[in-house]
Each structure stands twice: as structure tokens, then as C-alpha cells.
Design an enzyme around this catalytic site. Structure first.
Site, PDB file in Angstrom:
ATOM      1  N   GLN A  47      -1.411   2.295  10.083  1.00  0.00           N
ATOM      2  CA  GLN A  47      -0.139   2.275   9.338  1.00  0.00           C
ATOM      3  C   GLN A  47       1.016   2.986  10.069  1.00  0.00           C
ATOM      4  O   GLN A  47       2.121   2.716   9.830  1.00  0.00           O
ATOM      5  CB  GLN A  47      -0.391   2.955   8.110  1.00  0.00           C
ATOM      6  CG  GLN A  47      -1.278   2.361   6.942  1.00  0.00           C
ATOM      7  CD  GLN A  47      -2.518   2.674   7.132  1.00  0.00           C
ATOM      8  OE1 GLN A  47      -3.101   3.096   8.124  1.00  0.00           O
ATOM      9  NE2 GLN A  47      -3.352   2.767   5.905  1.00  0.00           N
TER      10      GLN A  47
ATOM     11  N   ASN B  59      -5.432  12.453   0.837  1.00  0.00           N
ATOM     12  CA  ASN B  59      -4.683  11.584   1.697  1.00  0.00           C
ATOM     13  C   ASN B  59      -5.172  10.759   2.711  1.00  0.00           C
ATOM     14  O   ASN B  59      -6.429  10.904   2.857  1.00  0.00           O
ATOM     15  CB  ASN B  59      -3.456  12.457   2.236  1.00  0.00           C
ATOM     16  CG  ASN B  59      -2.146  11.724   2.581  1.00  0.00           C
ATOM     17  OD1 ASN B  59      -1.605  10.778   1.988  1.00  0.00           O
ATOM     18  ND2 ASN B  59      -1.726  11.809   3.893  1.00  0.00           N
ATOM     19  N   LYS B  60      -4.583   9.897   3.410  1.00  0.00           N
ATOM     20  CA  LYS B  60      -5.001   9.140   4.434  1.00  0.00           C
ATOM     21  C   LYS B  60      -6.255   9.896   5.136  1.00  0.00           C
ATOM     22  O   LYS B  60      -5.886  11.115   5.888  1.00  0.00           O
ATOM     23  CB  LYS B  60      -4.021   8.546   5.205  1.00  0.00           C
ATOM     24  CG  LYS B  60      -4.469   7.502   6.426  1.00  0.00           C
ATOM     25  CD  LYS B  60      -5.226   6.697   5.967  1.00  0.00           C
ATOM     26  CE  LYS B  60      -4.778   5.901   4.938  1.00  0.00           C
ATOM     27  NZ  LYS B  60      -5.876   4.804   4.189  1.00  0.00           N
TER      28      LYS B  60
ATOM     29  N   ARG C  88      -7.473  -0.270  -6.436  1.00  0.00           N
ATOM     30  CA  ARG C  88      -7.814   0.814  -5.546  1.00  0.00           C
ATOM     31  C   ARG C  88      -8.024   2.348  -6.501  1.00  0.00           C
ATOM     32  O   ARG C  88      -7.194   2.294  -7.355  1.00  0.00           O
ATOM     33  CB  ARG C  88      -6.643   0.929  -4.552  1.00  0.00           C
ATOM     34  CG  ARG C  88      -6.581  -0.382  -3.589  1.00  0.00           C
ATOM     35  CD  ARG C  88      -5.577   0.040  -2.520  1.00  0.00           C
ATOM     36  NE  ARG C  88      -5.953   0.940  -1.471  1.00  0.00           N
ATOM     37  CZ  ARG C  88      -5.582   1.428  -0.320  1.00  0.00           C
ATOM     38  NH1 ARG C  88      -4.308   1.354  -0.299  1.00  0.00           N
ATOM     39  NH2 ARG C  88      -6.109   2.071   0.603  1.00  0.00           N
TER      40      ARG C  88
ATOM     41  N   ASP D 197      -1.859  11.015  -1.883  1.00  0.00           N
ATOM     42  CA  ASP D 197      -2.266   9.997  -2.896  1.00  0.00           C
ATOM     43  C   ASP D 197      -2.602  10.649  -4.183  1.00  0.00           C
ATOM     44  O   ASP D 197      -2.634   9.879  -5.125  1.00  0.00           O
ATOM     45  CB  ASP D 197      -3.491   9.243  -2.343  1.00  0.00           C
ATOM     46  CG  ASP D 197      -3.015   7.935  -1.473  1.00  0.00           C
ATOM     47  OD1 ASP D 197      -2.655   8.400  -0.423  1.00  0.00           O
ATOM     48  OD2 ASP D 197      -3.032   6.655  -1.971  1.00  0.00           O
TER      49      ASP D 197
ATOM     50  N   ARG E 231       0.997  -1.075  -0.163  1.00  0.00           N
ATOM     51  CA  ARG E 231      -0.032   0.115   0.078  1.00  0.00           C
ATOM     52  C   ARG E 231       0.826   1.125  -0.227  1.00  0.00           C
ATOM     53  O   ARG E 231       1.966   1.004  -0.001  1.00  0.00           O
ATOM     54  CB  ARG E 231      -0.926  -0.118   0.965  1.00  0.00           C
ATOM     55  CG  ARG E 231      -0.839  -0.687   2.455  1.00  0.00           C
ATOM     56  CD  ARG E 231       0.477  -0.286   3.274  1.00  0.00           C
ATOM     57  NE  ARG E 231       0.232   1.190   3.335  1.00  0.00           N
ATOM     58  CZ  ARG E 231       1.224   1.948   3.499  1.00  0.00           C
ATOM     59  NH1 ARG E 231       2.464   1.691   3.629  1.00  0.00           N
ATOM     60  NH2 ARG E 231       0.932   3.520   3.842  1.00  0.00           N
ATOM     61  N   GLY E 232       0.320   2.462  -0.230  1.00  0.00           N
ATOM     62  CA  GLY E 232       1.084   3.706  -0.345  1.00  0.00           C
ATOM     63  C   GLY E 232       1.070   4.020  -1.765  1.00  0.00           C
ATOM     64  O   GLY E 232       1.358   3.083  -2.703  1.00  0.00           O
ATOM     65  N   ALA E 233       0.762   5.305  -2.279  1.00  0.00           N
ATOM     66  CA  ALA E 233       0.485   5.499  -3.547  1.00  0.00           C
ATOM     67  C   ALA E 233       1.523   5.187  -4.425  1.00  0.00           C
ATOM     68  O   ALA E 233       1.477   4.345  -5.594  1.00  0.00           O
ATOM     69  CB  ALA E 233      -0.036   6.807  -3.626  1.00  0.00           C
TER      70      ALA E 233
END
Ligand code: MRU
Length: 352
Positions: free
Chosen positions: A197, A248-249, A94, A238, A51-53
Site C-alpha cells: 500500500q 492497524n496494518k 473484512r 482500523d 480498502r482502508g477503514a
């Protein structure tokens, strides 16, 4: 981390194919999964093995290589169509991070230009996307570190490190660089509910690097600011829309609101691959909603009252007006807005 090389590789292309560190099992276990085809790569992205853009963009690019390896050997003359369909599958894994479609666009262009044997060319593009991401992170680390004063303390959110990127990290890369430069007094990290995370991954990376980290619950952040304990909140993104809105998150927006109230500066660190100049504003970005179980359960154990409903958006939109600076590998945009981003984008090479 020695010489910017992490002690682990979250994404690795090996002679046997794609190998991913299963981030769902960290920090308890360091387990690597071999990914055999594009469908498995798409599942790994959707299920947050990776995960993570930037990391999901890199994984998708290697997923296309796996697809070409599989289909170009087939006798069917529709092998290109099959690879295209795998790309659509990867793109749908995603919806929010633009790096995923950005990477797939490059793979698509390579596929269209490639002759009958596409695997070598596709692997070269995927490997370049991977190595250029690490290089971009190191440049952003230097730009971001330059903005930080000696003795500052910082709060970070989610995980934006070697696990979330090709290596080194975006926001966490800035923190790594600032720590190495001896500038940071303290590094705080939010747990980052519901997937943790921060507690599981950011803390794990920083402990690996021997950078002292203090975890806080997400709902302690405003109080930390009120107490004057941090000068910066540093996050990744993201997607950054053309008007400077930052996606973002989930929870980034409330941090940005708190920052402005308390005079804490908000730094967003994102490579050019995260900048989406075709997206007019953050309100038009598809925000992923994830399964209820992520909120109802903790480590697989039910914690919420039975019968409760859930709303679980994975990301939020921070209006550009709340961002003090956007750090990219091509430089820093102070107080980003539509005009400044357009002028900045105009200075970039066409292949960005
Ligand atoms: O749901 P995740 O863990 O993929 O969300 C990750 C983030 O929100 C990160 O801040 C973002 O992708 C930038 S990572 C360099």
C-alpha cells in the site's frame, strides 16, 4: 489536490450507481469498476478493490443503497429482510476495521425508520457518512499539523490517504496539511509488505500532490530512526479500543516499538468512527488473516520457495502505552489510555 479536492475519486456515487477506483491495479492503471449490487460491493471490499477503514465503511453504506434499490422494487413483502441479509454479507467482508460495522449500523437504523420507499433516505445517510468523513479528515489534518514542528521529517505506513477514506486522508491528511504549512523537511513512506500500500498507493497519491516522497523498505525503518532522520511516525488505525490499543496494518506495532526505543514520536490519526469504546482491549479484536499468495507471490509471480508455509495477519495491535498522541476530528488525546479515552468520549455528542 486543489482545495482539498483530489484529482481522482476512489469512491463515487453516480447516476448509474457506485463507481470504485480499482486499487489492485494502481499505480500501473487507473481503472474504475461499476458496482451493481451489494454482493459486488462486498466482493470489492474483500478483494481490496477498495480498502482502508473509512473507505470500506463508505462503500458498504453505498452497498446498502444498491441493495435497497434492487429489493424494494420487488413485490415480495420480505424486501427488508433481503436488505438485512445483504448488510450481513457486507459486514462479513473484512473483520477488523470497525468503520464497516459503524457505517452499517447507521444504515440499519435508517432502514428500520424508513417507510416503503427507503432508497432516498438511505442514499442521504450514505452520502452524509461520505462527506462527514472528508470533513473529519480536514479537521484532523489541522490538529495533527499543529503538533509538528517546522523542519520535522515524518515516516508513514500503509495508505491512509484519499484512497483509504472519503477523501484527503487521516495520517496522510496530517502530512498533506503539514506539507502545505511548509513544516515538513522530508516525507518517508514504508513499502508496506505484502500488499505494498505504501509503495503503490501512498507514493502514487503524494506524487499526484507533488509532495516529494522517499520510499523505504519496511525493514529500513529502525535504521532510519537510529540515524535521526525522522521525528514522527504517523499512521492511521482500523480500530482503537477503549483502552487506547491501536489496531492497524501489520507492522505498525514494530514501528511503535522502534519509535519508543529511538525517541521518535508516534502519532495515530483516526476519526471517531474508528474509536470502538465497546471493545475493551486490542487483544479481543478479530485480526484478519489473508491468503498465502500475498506473501508467496509478488505481482502474481511466485517468489517464495515452494513448500514454505505462511502466516499472513493483515493487522497488529499496538499497545496504547506506545502511542504518543491520538488525533481525532474532535481533538487530540495525548498518551491515550482507558481513563483518558473514557473522559474524551464523555465530551462527545451522542451521535459522535
Ligand atoms: O488492509 P488495508 O489496506 O485496508 O489496511 C489499511 C490500514 O491499515 C490503514 O492504516 C487504516 O485502514 C486506516 S486508513 C485511513
Amino acid at each position: 489536490m486543489t482545495n482539498n479536492i483530489p484529482a481522482f475519486l476512489a469512491i463515487e456515487w453516480t447516476s448509474g450507481g457506485l463507481r470504485l477506483l480499482d486499487q489492485r491495479r494502481l499505480p500501473a492503471e487507473e481503472v474504475y469498476l461499476n458496482i451493481g449490487d451489494a454482493a459486488a460491493a462486498a466482493t470489492a471490499i474483500r478483494d481490496m478493490v477498495v480498502r482502508g477503514a473509512p473507505a470500506i465503511g463508505i462503500t458498504a453504506a453505498y452497498g446498502v443503497v444498491l441493495s435497497a434499490q434492487q429489493h424494494s422494487r420487488e413485490t415480495s413483502d420480505d424486501w427488508r429482510g433481503r436488505v438485512e441479509r445483504d448488510m450481513d454479507l457486507l459486514a462479513a467482508a473484512r473483520p477488523t476495521a470497525v468503520n464497516l460495522v459503524w457505517a452499517l449500523e447507521q444504515m440499519r437504523a435508517c432502514l428500520q425508520a424508513a417507510a416503503t420507499e427507503p432508497v432516498k433516505a438511505l442514499l442521504e445517510v450514505a452520502s452524509r457518512i461520505h462527506s462527514e468523513d472528508i470533513a473529519a479528515n480536514i479537521r484532523m489534518g489541522a490538529y495533527g499539523e499543529n503538533l509538528i514542528n517546522k523542519g520535522d521529517s515524518v515516516l508513514t505506513y500503509c495508505n491512509t490517504g484519499s484512497l483509504a477514506t472519503g477523501g484527503y486522508g487521516t495520517a496522510l491528511g496530517v502530512i498533506r496539511s503539514a506539507w502545505s504549512a511548509g513544516k515538513l523537511e522530508k516525507v518517508y513512506a514504508c513499502e508496506t509488505r505484502p500488499w505494498l500500500q505504501g509503495a503503490r498507493l501512498t507514493a502514487w497519491e503524494l506524487v499526484h500532490d507533488q509532495i516529494p516522497v522517499t520510499l523505504i523498505t519496511d525493514n529500513s525503518a529502525a535504521f532510519l530512526m537510529q540515524r535521526g532522520q525522522v521525528q514522527w511516525v504517523i499512521t492511521g488505525a482500523d480500530r482503537v479500543a477503549a483502552n487506547g490499543d491501536v489496531i492497524n496494518k501489520i507492522g505498525t506495532y514494530q514501528l511503535a516499538v522502534s519509535c519508543r526505543h529511538h525517541g521518535v514520536k508516534m502519532m495515530v490519526v483516526a476519526p471517531l468512527s474508528t474509536l470502538d469504546m465497546a471493545m475493551p482491549g486490542g487483544d479481543q479484536v478479530t485480526i484478519e488473516e489473508r491468503p498465502d499468495a500475498e506473501v508467496l507471490e509478488l505481482a502474481g509471480q511466485r517468489v517464495a520457495a515452494r513448500g514454505a508455509g505462511v502466516w499472513n495477519p493483515a493487522f497488529d495491535v499496538t499497545p496504547a502505552a506506545l502511542v504518543d498522541c491520538l488525533v481525532t476530528e474532535a481533538g487530540v488525546v495525548q498518551a491515550p489510555d482507558r481513563g483518558k479515552l473514557a473522559a474524551f468520549a464523555a465530551t462527545l455528542q451522542p451521535d459522535g
